[in-house]
Design a protein around this motif. Structure first.
Motif, short mmCIF file in Angstrom:
data_model
loop_
_atom_site.label_atom_id
_atom_site.label_comp_id
_atom_site.label_asym_id
_atom_site.label_seq_id
_atom_site.Cartn_x
_atom_site.Cartn_y
_atom_site.Cartn_z
N LEU A 94 0.81 -1.22 0.00
CA LEU A 94 0.00 0.00 0.00
C LEU A 94 0.85 1.27 0.00
CD1 LEU A 94 -2.84 1.22 0.05
CD2 LEU A 94 -2.73 1.12 2.54
N GLU A 95 1.89 1.31 0.79
CA GLU A 95 2.73 2.52 0.84
C GLU A 95 3.44 2.78 -0.47
OE1 GLU A 95 2.57 4.97 3.07
OE2 GLU A 95 0.96 3.70 3.85
N ARG A 96 3.94 1.72 -1.12
CA ARG A 96 4.60 1.88 -2.42
C ARG A 96 3.59 2.39 -3.45
NH1 ARG A 96 6.27 -3.53 -5.26
NH2 ARG A 96 4.00 -3.61 -5.34
N ALA A 97 2.40 1.81 -3.45
CA ALA A 97 1.35 2.22 -4.40
C ALA A 97 0.93 3.66 -4.13
CB ALA A 97 0.15 1.29 -4.30
N ARG A 98 0.73 3.99 -2.87
CA ARG A 98 0.33 5.35 -2.50
C ARG A 98 1.36 6.37 -2.98
NH1 ARG A 98 -2.06 7.41 3.25
NH2 ARG A 98 -2.03 9.61 2.74
N LYS A 99 2.62 6.05 -2.79
CA LYS A 99 3.71 6.93 -3.22
C LYS A 99 3.67 7.13 -4.74
CE LYS A 99 8.70 7.45 -2.88
NZ LYS A 99 9.95 6.88 -2.37
N PHE A 100 3.42 6.05 -5.50
CA PHE A 100 3.32 6.14 -6.95
C PHE A 100 2.18 7.07 -7.37
CE2 PHE A 100 1.21 4.68 -10.86
CZ PHE A 100 2.25 4.75 -11.77
N TYR A 101 1.01 6.87 -6.79
CA TYR A 101 -0.15 7.68 -7.16
C TYR A 101 0.01 9.14 -6.74
CZ TYR A 101 -2.65 3.65 -8.86
OH TYR A 101 -3.03 2.56 -9.61
N GLU A 102 0.67 9.37 -5.63
CA GLU A 102 0.88 10.75 -5.18
C GLU A 102 2.02 11.41 -5.93
OE1 GLU A 102 -0.68 10.71 -0.58
OE2 GLU A 102 1.40 10.14 -0.93
N GLU A 103 3.18 10.76 -6.01
CA GLU A 103 4.37 11.41 -6.58
C GLU A 103 4.42 11.34 -8.10
OE1 GLU A 103 7.85 9.96 -4.56
OE2 GLU A 103 7.06 10.56 -2.60
N LYS A 104 4.09 10.21 -8.67
CA LYS A 104 4.18 10.07 -10.13
C LYS A 104 2.95 10.63 -10.85
CE LYS A 104 8.01 7.59 -10.05
NZ LYS A 104 9.28 8.13 -10.42
N LEU A 105 1.76 10.39 -10.27
CA LEU A 105 0.54 10.85 -10.93
C LEU A 105 0.04 12.19 -10.40
CD1 LEU A 105 -1.46 7.53 -11.37
CD2 LEU A 105 0.42 8.46 -12.73
N GLY A 106 0.58 12.64 -9.28
CA GLY A 106 0.20 13.95 -8.74
C GLY A 106 -1.15 13.97 -8.06
N LEU A 107 -1.65 12.81 -7.64
CA LEU A 107 -2.95 12.74 -6.99
C LEU A 107 -2.79 12.86 -5.48
CD1 LEU A 107 -4.34 9.77 -9.09
CD2 LEU A 107 -4.79 12.21 -9.42
N GLU A 108 -3.83 13.30 -4.82
CA GLU A 108 -3.78 13.50 -3.36
C GLU A 108 -4.62 12.43 -2.67
OE1 GLU A 108 -5.03 16.90 -0.16
OE2 GLU A 108 -4.26 17.54 -2.12
N ALA A 109 -3.98 11.71 -1.76
CA ALA A 109 -4.69 10.67 -1.01
C ALA A 109 -5.64 11.32 -0.01
CB ALA A 109 -3.71 9.77 -0.27
#
Length: 130
Positions: free
Chosen positions: A16-31
């Motif tokens: 989950l943390e790796r995926a969250r980092k990808f979606y936040e940092e690479k895709l620019g989305l906010e959790a």
């Protein structure tokens, strides 16, 4: 009625943390909030999805989620600058040029998240935003 229900995509992830980092940092989305089951919700202007922890990856060979954008070529370049690697296809059914496939009025490009979920950015000329 389902036609009046809010639709939510749920993506399975092992880390989950790796995926969250990808979606936040690479895709620019906010959790957003974390649910009781450990899922993390991401909300956009016109929808939401959740990353749901699973013990094993899903191995789905098809697009799990798409983002409709105004300019797919611009989005591909922006995401590449952030380190997103796009898939390329050269089959009788699907061919990409510069990572982008033209499918009638639609243009699309695909990439994977760290768990192998296939994601898509696409534009649809017949639904062009003004």
């Amino acid at each position: 009625m389902l036609t009046q229900s809010r639709m939510v995509t749920i993506l399975p992830v092992v880390d989950l943390e790796r995926a969250r980092k990808f979606y936040e940092e690479k895709l620019g989305l906010e959790a957003g909030e974390t649910q009781a089951d450990g899922s993390v919700v991401f909300r956009g202007t016109e929808g939401e999805f959740a990353l749901s922890p699973r013990p094993e990856p899903a191995h789905n060979p098809y697009t799990a989620m798409g983002f409709e954008v105004e300019d797919v070529a611009r989005e591909v370049k922006d995401l590449e600058r952030r380190g997103v690697a796009f898939e390329d296809y050269d089959t009788p059914e699907l061919k990409t040029v510069g990572h982008i496939a033209v499918l009638g009025a639609e243009k699309a490009a695909w990439f994977k998240d760290p768990d192998g979920n296939i994601l898509c950015v696409h534009e649809n000329a017949s639904r062009a935003r003004h």
